[in-house]
Design a protein around this motif. Structure first.
Motif, PDB file in Angstrom:
ATOM      1  N   PHE A 110     -44.789  -3.450 -78.226  1.00 13.97           N
ATOM      2  CA  PHE A 110     -45.609  -2.307 -78.633  1.00 13.97           C
ATOM      3  C   PHE A 110     -45.373  -2.030 -80.113  1.00 13.97           C
ATOM      4  O   PHE A 110     -44.214  -2.046 -80.572  1.00 13.97           O
ATOM      5  N   ASN A 111     -46.483  -1.777 -80.838  1.00 12.48           N
ATOM      6  CA  ASN A 111     -46.343  -1.509 -82.281  1.00 12.48           C
ATOM      7  C   ASN A 111     -45.891  -0.082 -82.514  1.00 12.48           C
ATOM      8  O   ASN A 111     -45.610   0.667 -81.555  1.00 12.48           O
ATOM      9  N   SER A 112     -45.823   0.297 -83.761  1.00 15.31           N
ATOM     10  CA  SER A 112     -45.311   1.623 -84.093  1.00 15.31           C
ATOM     11  C   SER A 112     -46.179   2.736 -83.541  1.00 15.31           C
ATOM     12  O   SER A 112     -45.718   3.868 -83.341  1.00 15.31           O
ATOM     13  N   ASP A 113     -47.450   2.466 -83.264  1.00 17.01           N
ATOM     14  CA  ASP A 113     -48.332   3.493 -82.694  1.00 17.01           C
ATOM     15  C   ASP A 113     -48.245   3.565 -81.180  1.00 17.01           C
ATOM     16  O   ASP A 113     -48.883   4.403 -80.547  1.00 17.01           O
ATOM     17  N   GLY A 114     -47.457   2.675 -80.574  1.00 21.56           N
ATOM     18  CA  GLY A 114     -47.301   2.673 -79.119  1.00 21.56           C
ATOM     19  C   GLY A 114     -48.299   1.817 -78.411  1.00 21.56           C
ATOM     20  O   GLY A 114     -48.294   1.726 -77.167  1.00 21.56           O
ATOM     21  N   LYS A 115     -49.185   1.151 -79.138  1.00 25.99           N
ATOM     22  CA  LYS A 115     -50.156   0.276 -78.503  1.00 25.99           C
ATOM     23  C   LYS A 115     -49.537  -1.080 -78.197  1.00 25.99           C
ATOM     24  O   LYS A 115     -48.651  -1.537 -78.916  1.00 25.99           O
ATOM     25  N   ARG A 116     -49.979  -1.696 -77.105  1.00 24.56           N
ATOM     26  CA  ARG A 116     -49.476  -3.019 -76.750  1.00 24.56           C
ATOM     27  C   ARG A 116     -50.056  -4.036 -77.712  1.00 24.56           C
ATOM     28  O   ARG A 116     -51.279  -4.196 -77.808  1.00 24.56           O
ATOM     29  N   GLN A 117     -49.153  -4.752 -78.405  1.00 24.88           N
ATOM     30  CA  GLN A 117     -49.584  -5.724 -79.415  1.00 24.88           C
ATOM     31  C   GLN A 117     -49.570  -7.148 -78.860  1.00 24.88           C
ATOM     32  O   GLN A 117     -50.473  -7.941 -79.144  1.00 24.88           O
ATOM     33  N   PHE A 118     -48.525  -7.453 -78.077  1.00 23.21           N
ATOM     34  CA  PHE A 118     -48.409  -8.795 -77.484  1.00 23.21           C
ATOM     35  C   PHE A 118     -48.029  -8.641 -76.006  1.00 23.21           C
ATOM     36  O   PHE A 118     -47.320  -7.715 -75.598  1.00 23.21           O
ATOM     37  N   ASP A 119     -48.453  -9.652 -75.197  1.00 22.87           N
ATOM     38  CA  ASP A 119     -48.110  -9.686 -73.772  1.00 22.87           C
ATOM     39  C   ASP A 119     -47.991 -11.156 -73.373  1.00 22.87           C
ATOM     40  O   ASP A 119     -48.920 -11.941 -73.577  1.00 22.87           O
ATOM     41  N   SER A 120     -46.818 -11.510 -72.824  1.00 21.58           N
ATOM     42  CA  SER A 120     -46.587 -12.920 -72.491  1.00 21.58           C
ATOM     43  C   SER A 120     -47.497 -13.403 -71.367  1.00 21.58           C
ATOM     44  O   SER A 120     -47.639 -14.609 -71.147  1.00 21.58           O
ATOM     45  N   TRP A 121     -48.088 -12.500 -70.628  1.00 22.44           N
ATOM     46  CA  TRP A 121     -48.983 -12.920 -69.552  1.00 22.44           C
ATOM     47  C   TRP A 121     -50.409 -13.174 -70.044  1.00 22.44           C
ATOM     48  O   TRP A 121     -51.232 -13.663 -69.281  1.00 22.44           O
TER      49      TRP A 121
END
Length: 545
Positions: A110-121
């Motif tokens: 999650f980036n500094s804004d709390g949004k998901r940036q990467f997901d291994s799935w």
């Protein structure tokens, strides 16, 4: 035979014995109403319950495994974080997918804004699957139920259930919020829907406030715990069956014989002693067998005592009828006789019959009291030398012993010492001397000797009379044995003297017998063996003389 010295000698001892018995009986408390079988089963089942209680601590085993796995995951997350920090951010997407497949994690950043940036799935197959419990069979549902019961019993710390948020942001994961705010690694354990653990690790990464969030579902922990519990339950079931079987076997080997013995005792109490055959259990060498044989011997002794009492009552009736019949005949004839000489003869007969009755009643009373009095007697140390000497002097002064000589060789002091009842032993010697006098010819000699033979004191009373035939050596000790010397007046003896002497000697743990005199001399020799008391030597200044 139980020694008289082993029984209570006074009211205080008897009261104390009853008090201790009541106290021991009351010591059972609330369990006194339980049967012996129930107590044996209760004890063994209680031990099994203690063992079964250890199953509820499988939660500790599960927590330990989960803790170890969490520590392992933290180390793996640290390695992933180091790799990512040393890799350009443009390559994180590829690297996260690769490390997720290798470690089994689902890795999110999650980036500094709390949004998901990467997901291994993203673009990769899921590394774990959360099972839907509704699709499980009854065995898995039963296992989950046991898990819940176990946690309730041991008051395990409650865990929340894992649920994917609709908006997958950092703020949806408390551990991720904690890791960002405190700038350190944070972990949390949740239950998956099928009640398997789901471990999540969150840690800060990079310098721009990003957060790495990794999750995994180590199902093996639950499977391992349930497998251990299953085999423990199998062991408990087997042990329970064996324990209950052994308990019932033990109860059978104890309770059933006791019930048989109790039934036999009740039948004896109801007055059916002759019909009762108390089982002796000869094959048993334990306490139950000892009890059975003791009760059987007691029942046999009781039967013998009942038979002896009935025979004694019959003999008493027979012996009393003769003088009563003679007395009644004389009284009836007295009214019809006018001749003074005949009346005096009848009065003489009445007087003799009354004396005979008085002698019979006295001897019968004494014979019936011997056993009971000896059981209550308090034995003391008695030197038979002075005792026999006193009896001898008394017998010499009797009118019927005027033409009989009595000789007594008094032993050395301390040699003829026994433990006994002095009054009863005096009567034994009196009866033997009286019997010897009655069978002695005019100017006959009655000899009394007392010697020590190893652990016995031996008393011999010998006369010069006709002796005792071999076939009558046992009969003369029976009650109311009536073979008397021809010169003796009718009714002078009741036939109980030797029977009383035998009963008294046996109550002193001794023996009495009759034999022919030595060296072919005419007459009878009555021999009494009594256990000797320890010889007490006189002391001087605390030392043996």
């Amino acid at each position: 035979m139980v020694s008289a010295t082993d029984l209570p000698k006074n009211k205080e001892e008897d009261a104390a014995s009853r008090y201790h018995w009541r106290r021991n009986e009351l010591a059972l408390g609330w369990s006194a109403r339980w049967s012996l079988t129930a107590r044996i089963l209760a004890v063994n089942i209680f031990v099994l319950l203690i063992f079964a209680g250890t199953f509820f601590y499988v939660a500790q085993y599960r927590d330990r495994l989960t803790g170890l796995q969490t520590g392992k995951y933290k180390a793996m997350v640290e390695l992933i974080t180091d790799n990512l920090e040393n890799t350009p951010e443009a390559e994180w997407d590829r690297l996260i997918g690769k490390m997720g497949q290798q470690t089994g994690f689902r890795i999110r950043i999650f980036n500094s804004d709390g949004k998901r940036q990467f997901d291994s799935w993203d673009g990769q197959p899921p590394t774990y699957t959360i099972h839907d419990p509704k699709k499980d069979d009854w065995q898995h549902r039963l296992a989950r139920t046991l898990d819940r019961i176990n946690d309730i019993v041991v008051h395990a710390s409650p865990l929340s259930y894992y649920q994917e948020p609709k908006d997958d942001r950092l703020q949806a994961w408390p551990e991720a919020v904690t890791a960002r705010s405190q700038n350190e690694m944070a972990a949390q354990i949740r239950w998956a829907a099928d009640r398997t653990p789901l471990i999540s690790i969150a840690t800060p990464i990079g310098k721009d406030g990003a957060t790495l969030f990794a999750t995994d579902n180590p199902r093996y922990i639950t499977h391992k715990v349930r497998r251990q519990r299953f085999w423990a339950m199998i062991v408990l079931l087997v042990v329970t069956c064996v324990s209950v079987g052994l308990s019932l076997f033990l109860a059978r080997t104890i309770v059933h014989p006791l019930k048989s013995l109790a039934k036999a005792a009740v039948r004896v109490r109801l007055g059916r002693a002759r019909e009762v055959k108390v089982p002796r259990l000869p094959a048993r060498r334990d306490e139950i067998g000892l009890l059975a044989r003791s009760l059987s011997d007691m029942n046999t002794a009781l039967q013998q005592r009942i038979d002896a009492t009935e025979a004694f009552a019959a003999d008493v009736t027979h012996e009393l009828k003769n003088p009563l019949a003679s007395l009644r005949s004389a009284v009836d004839s007295l009214e019809m006789i006018k001749d003074d000489h005949l009346r005096q003869q009848l009065i003489g007969v009445i007087r003799d019959d009354i004396q005979r009755l008085d002698r019979l009643i006295t001897d019968i009373s004494e014979a019936s009291r011997v056993d009971a009095e000896m059981a209550r007697s308090s034995f003391e140390v008695i030197d038979l030398g002075p005792l026999i000497q006193g009896v001898t002097k008394h017998c010499e002064r009797r009118p019927d012993a005027a033409d009989v000589r009595i000789a007594f060789a008094r032993p050395q002091s301390g040699i003829a010492v026994v433990l006994g009842d002095g009054t009863r032993l005096t009567r034994v010697v009196e009866n033997l001397i009286d019997n010897a006098i009655s069978f002695s010819p005019p100017d006959g000699l009655v000899t009394i000797t007392t010697t020590r033979d190893k652990d016995d004191v031996v008393i011999r009373v010998e006369d010069e009379g006709p002796g005792v035939p071999d076939d009558a050596k046992e009969e003369i000790f029976r009650r109311f044995h009536s073979v008397r010397p021809s010169q003796e007046a009718f009714g002078r003896h009741s036939g109980l003297g030797l029977a009383i002497a035998k009963a008294t000697v046996e109550a002193h743990h001794g023996t009495i017998e009759v034999a022919k005199r030595s060296h072919g001399k005419a007459g009878a020799s009555f021999i009494v063996h009594l256990p000797a008391a320890p010889i007490i030597y006189p002391t001087q200044n605390g030392k043996k003389a």
